[in-house]
Scaffold this motif. Structure first.
Motif, PDB file in Angstrom:
ATOM      1  N   LYS A 116      32.988  40.374  39.810  1.00  0.00           N
ATOM      2  CA  LYS A 116      33.251  40.532  41.221  1.00  0.00           C
ATOM      3  C   LYS A 116      31.955  40.685  41.963  1.00  0.00           C
ATOM      4  O   LYS A 116      31.786  40.298  43.218  1.00  0.00           O
ATOM      5  CB  LYS A 116      34.367  41.469  41.468  1.00  0.00           C
ATOM      6  CG  LYS A 116      35.436  41.640  40.631  1.00  0.00           C
ATOM      7  CD  LYS A 116      36.316  40.420  41.102  1.00  0.00           C
ATOM      8  CE  LYS A 116      37.758  40.353  40.548  1.00  0.00           C
ATOM      9  NZ  LYS A 116      38.448  39.038  40.945  1.00  0.00           N
ATOM     10  N   ARG A 138      43.180  47.936  48.826  1.00  0.00           N
ATOM     11  CA  ARG A 138      42.368  49.040  48.763  1.00  0.00           C
ATOM     12  C   ARG A 138      43.360  50.197  48.814  1.00  0.00           C
ATOM     13  O   ARG A 138      44.238  50.120  49.754  1.00  0.00           O
ATOM     14  CB  ARG A 138      41.271  49.139  50.279  1.00  0.00           C
ATOM     15  CG  ARG A 138      40.481  47.776  50.187  1.00  0.00           C
ATOM     16  CD  ARG A 138      39.656  47.877  51.510  1.00  0.00           C
ATOM     17  NE  ARG A 138      38.832  46.765  51.451  1.00  0.00           N
ATOM     18  CZ  ARG A 138      37.779  46.668  50.926  1.00  0.00           C
ATOM     19  NH1 ARG A 138      37.073  47.780  50.189  1.00  0.00           N
ATOM     20  NH2 ARG A 138      36.964  45.482  51.126  1.00  0.00           N
ATOM     21  N   ARG A 188      44.219  44.022  44.396  1.00  0.00           N
ATOM     22  CA  ARG A 188      44.037  43.213  45.605  1.00  0.00           C
ATOM     23  C   ARG A 188      43.879  43.945  46.957  1.00  0.00           C
ATOM     24  O   ARG A 188      43.250  43.713  47.730  1.00  0.00           O
ATOM     25  CB  ARG A 188      45.008  42.160  45.852  1.00  0.00           C
ATOM     26  CG  ARG A 188      45.149  41.171  44.752  1.00  0.00           C
ATOM     27  CD  ARG A 188      46.149  39.992  45.089  1.00  0.00           C
ATOM     28  NE  ARG A 188      46.046  38.938  43.955  1.00  0.00           N
ATOM     29  CZ  ARG A 188      46.907  38.095  44.019  1.00  0.00           C
ATOM     30  NH1 ARG A 188      47.954  37.962  45.023  1.00  0.00           N
ATOM     31  NH2 ARG A 188      46.841  36.827  43.129  1.00  0.00           N
ATOM     32  N   GLN A 217      40.850  51.063  41.129  1.00  0.00           N
ATOM     33  CA  GLN A 217      41.310  51.011  42.440  1.00  0.00           C
ATOM     34  C   GLN A 217      40.080  50.541  43.354  1.00  0.00           C
ATOM     35  O   GLN A 217      39.140  50.315  42.822  1.00  0.00           O
ATOM     36  CB  GLN A 217      41.800  52.318  42.991  1.00  0.00           C
ATOM     37  CG  GLN A 217      42.997  53.130  42.224  1.00  0.00           C
ATOM     38  CD  GLN A 217      43.338  54.293  42.915  1.00  0.00           C
ATOM     39  OE1 GLN A 217      43.900  54.289  43.831  1.00  0.00           O
ATOM     40  NE2 GLN A 217      43.284  55.388  42.133  1.00  0.00           N
ATOM     41  N   ARG A 218      40.606  50.349  44.470  1.00  0.00           N
ATOM     42  CA  ARG A 218      39.481  49.752  45.538  1.00  0.00           C
ATOM     43  C   ARG A 218      39.331  50.642  46.614  1.00  0.00           C
ATOM     44  O   ARG A 218      40.216  51.003  47.305  1.00  0.00           O
ATOM     45  CB  ARG A 218      39.920  48.255  45.770  1.00  0.00           C
ATOM     46  CG  ARG A 218      38.643  47.518  46.564  1.00  0.00           C
ATOM     47  CD  ARG A 218      38.938  46.223  46.871  1.00  0.00           C
ATOM     48  NE  ARG A 218      37.899  45.485  47.616  1.00  0.00           N
ATOM     49  CZ  ARG A 218      38.212  44.188  47.921  1.00  0.00           C
ATOM     50  NH1 ARG A 218      39.199  43.550  48.301  1.00  0.00           N
ATOM     51  NH2 ARG A 218      36.935  43.760  48.627  1.00  0.00           N
ATOM     52  N   ARG A 243      29.545  48.442  45.447  1.00  0.00           N
ATOM     53  CA  ARG A 243      30.388  48.507  44.422  1.00  0.00           C
ATOM     54  C   ARG A 243      31.756  49.097  44.668  1.00  0.00           C
ATOM     55  O   ARG A 243      31.668  50.452  44.801  1.00  0.00           O
ATOM     56  CB  ARG A 243      29.680  49.474  43.571  1.00  0.00           C
ATOM     57  CG  ARG A 243      28.338  48.992  42.954  1.00  0.00           C
ATOM     58  CD  ARG A 243      28.484  47.830  42.062  1.00  0.00           C
ATOM     59  NE  ARG A 243      27.138  47.256  41.405  1.00  0.00           N
ATOM     60  CZ  ARG A 243      26.559  46.320  41.715  1.00  0.00           C
ATOM     61  NH1 ARG A 243      26.973  45.580  42.803  1.00  0.00           N
ATOM     62  NH2 ARG A 243      25.465  46.060  41.337  1.00  0.00           N
ATOM     63  N   GLN A 244      32.768  48.382  44.964  1.00  0.00           N
ATOM     64  CA  GLN A 244      33.850  48.782  45.561  1.00  0.00           C
ATOM     65  C   GLN A 244      35.008  49.245  44.899  1.00  0.00           C
ATOM     66  O   GLN A 244      36.029  49.635  45.143  1.00  0.00           O
ATOM     67  CB  GLN A 244      34.339  47.898  46.718  1.00  0.00           C
ATOM     68  CG  GLN A 244      33.544  47.566  47.678  1.00  0.00           C
ATOM     69  CD  GLN A 244      33.935  46.760  48.781  1.00  0.00           C
ATOM     70  OE1 GLN A 244      35.051  46.700  49.122  1.00  0.00           O
ATOM     71  NE2 GLN A 244      32.996  46.083  49.646  1.00  0.00           N
ATOM     72  N   TYR A 245      34.908  49.181  43.375  1.00  0.00           N
ATOM     73  CA  TYR A 245      36.144  49.443  42.691  1.00  0.00           C
ATOM     74  C   TYR A 245      35.756  50.806  41.831  1.00  0.00           C
ATOM     75  O   TYR A 245      34.356  51.102  41.582  1.00  0.00           O
ATOM     76  CB  TYR A 245      36.170  48.223  41.560  1.00  0.00           C
ATOM     77  CG  TYR A 245      36.455  46.965  42.034  1.00  0.00           C
ATOM     78  CD1 TYR A 245      37.970  46.987  42.294  1.00  0.00           C
ATOM     79  CD2 TYR A 245      35.848  45.886  42.131  1.00  0.00           C
ATOM     80  CE1 TYR A 245      38.361  45.746  42.721  1.00  0.00           C
ATOM     81  CE2 TYR A 245      36.148  44.908  42.725  1.00  0.00           C
ATOM     82  CZ  TYR A 245      37.476  44.594  42.915  1.00  0.00           C
ATOM     83  OH  TYR A 245      37.871  43.534  43.484  1.00  0.00           O
ATOM     84  N   CYS A 289      41.869  44.096  38.226  1.00  0.00           N
ATOM     85  CA  CYS A 289      41.357  44.401  39.595  1.00  0.00           C
ATOM     86  C   CYS A 289      42.555  44.103  40.519  1.00  0.00           C
ATOM     87  O   CYS A 289      42.984  43.058  40.837  1.00  0.00           O
ATOM     88  CB  CYS A 289      40.074  43.478  39.955  1.00  0.00           C
ATOM     89  SG  CYS A 289      38.590  43.758  39.181  1.00  0.00           S
ATOM     90  N   ARG A 300      31.934  45.902  38.387  1.00  0.00           N
ATOM     91  CA  ARG A 300      32.536  44.658  37.747  1.00  0.00           C
ATOM     92  C   ARG A 300      31.608  43.305  38.346  1.00  0.00           C
ATOM     93  O   ARG A 300      31.522  43.007  39.329  1.00  0.00           O
ATOM     94  CB  ARG A 300      33.831  44.445  38.297  1.00  0.00           C
ATOM     95  CG  ARG A 300      34.757  45.352  37.716  1.00  0.00           C
ATOM     96  CD  ARG A 300      35.050  45.020  36.296  1.00  0.00           C
ATOM     97  NE  ARG A 300      35.658  43.969  36.343  1.00  0.00           N
ATOM     98  CZ  ARG A 300      36.948  43.677  35.901  1.00  0.00           C
ATOM     99  NH1 ARG A 300      38.104  44.757  36.008  1.00  0.00           N
ATOM    100  NH2 ARG A 300      37.644  42.550  35.955  1.00  0.00           N
TER     101      ARG A 300
END
Length: 285
Positions: A125, A240, A238, A275-276, A140-142, A236, A122
């Protein structure tokens, strides 16, 4: 085992990851066409060049038949084989006991699946370009869950795969708890644009392209931008999280009890919400 054409960045990630767990003699890289740069990058592992012909309608089907033959031959010698595309990395959830190799060595079924997690870059982000010198999942956490990459990629007996390796001829469906395949196709959007254009020039698109909404990039540059816009329109989260039961249920519910005309057991191809990654995943790749 993996196969590569010209994806040096992905091959570096793949090699760096698996060399943490396995000696070079256990890593097999097939290069589809000669590429001295990739051969140098993979020096020390089992590296094999095979000729690349001009695109023809059955090219991808034939490629996957060839890969299945190579994997099947290794299983006949008693090996457990993991085949992933070069932009796919098999990981083990740190919450569960044992490394990824420990889990693989305990597989006692002919063919096993892992749940697919597709990394989504994203740019709103994370605007900075990816650095291969830092953990990928910290940058890259998503991700989204996806049955497209919940592939039958762990093999202990001869197997037949369909195009893309999405389905196999194994009658029973097994998932290995705590193992995931992380798909990196969208981990850098500018790279995805370049790679998508290159792939259009190298392979013929599937016959049912119109029905494959997620593969409009195979059709035009406009299709590439449509795919990227849809990914950026996803909400996105909030928090995790790692919610996978809905995907598992969808696969189990839609999997056919009899094989199709190619002898493969198929199920619905679908994706989940954004998701994260939980923090325990961030240093894995």
């Amino acid at each position: 085992m993996t196969m590569v054409v010209d994806e040096g960045d992905f091959l570096k990630i793949w090699l760096d990851y698996w060399r943490r767990y396995l000696p070079d003699e256990c890593l097999h890289v097939i290069c589809h066409g000669e590429n001295p740069e990739l051969e140098s990058l993979a020096r020390g592992v089992r590296f094999e060049n095979i000729a690349r012909n001009a695109p023809y309608p059955e090219m991808e089907n034939d490629r996957w038949k060839m890969l299945a033959d190579k994997v099947s031959a290794l299983t006949r010698d008693g090996f457990t084989v993991v085949y992933t595309d070069v932009d796919e990395i098999l990981i083990a959830d740190p919450r569960h006991t044992g490394s990824v190799v420990d889990k693989l060595m305990r597989v006692d079924v002919p063919v096993a699946h892992t749940l697919g997690l597709e990394v989504i870059h994203r740019t709103d982000k994370a605007p900075e370009p990816i650095s291969l010198d830092m953990p990928i999942l910290r940058q890259r956490q998503y991700f989204r869950t996806t049955s497209f990459y919940s592939k039958p990629c762990i093999v202990t007996a001869p197997v037949r795969w369909g195009r893309g390796g999405h389905f196999a001829d194994a009658e029973k469906l097994y998932f290995i708890r705590g193992l995931y395949t992380v798909h990196l196709r969208f981990f850098e959007m500018n790279q995805f644009r370049e790679r998508a254009r290159a792939r259009r020039a190298m392979t013929d698109a599937p016959e049912n392209l119109k029905a494959l909404h997620h593969r409009r990039w195979r059709e035009s540059d406009e299709g590439i931008e449509d795919v990227i816009a849809e990914l950026h329109a996803m909400k996105c989260p909030r928090i995790r999280s790692m919610f996978t039961l809905r995907l598992l249920w969808r696969i189990w519910r839609t999997r056919k009890k009899v094989p199709n005309e190619d002898g493969l057991y198929v199920y619905a191809l679908c994706t989940g919400d954004l998701q994260r990654f939980p923090r325990r995943f961030l240093n894995l790749i």
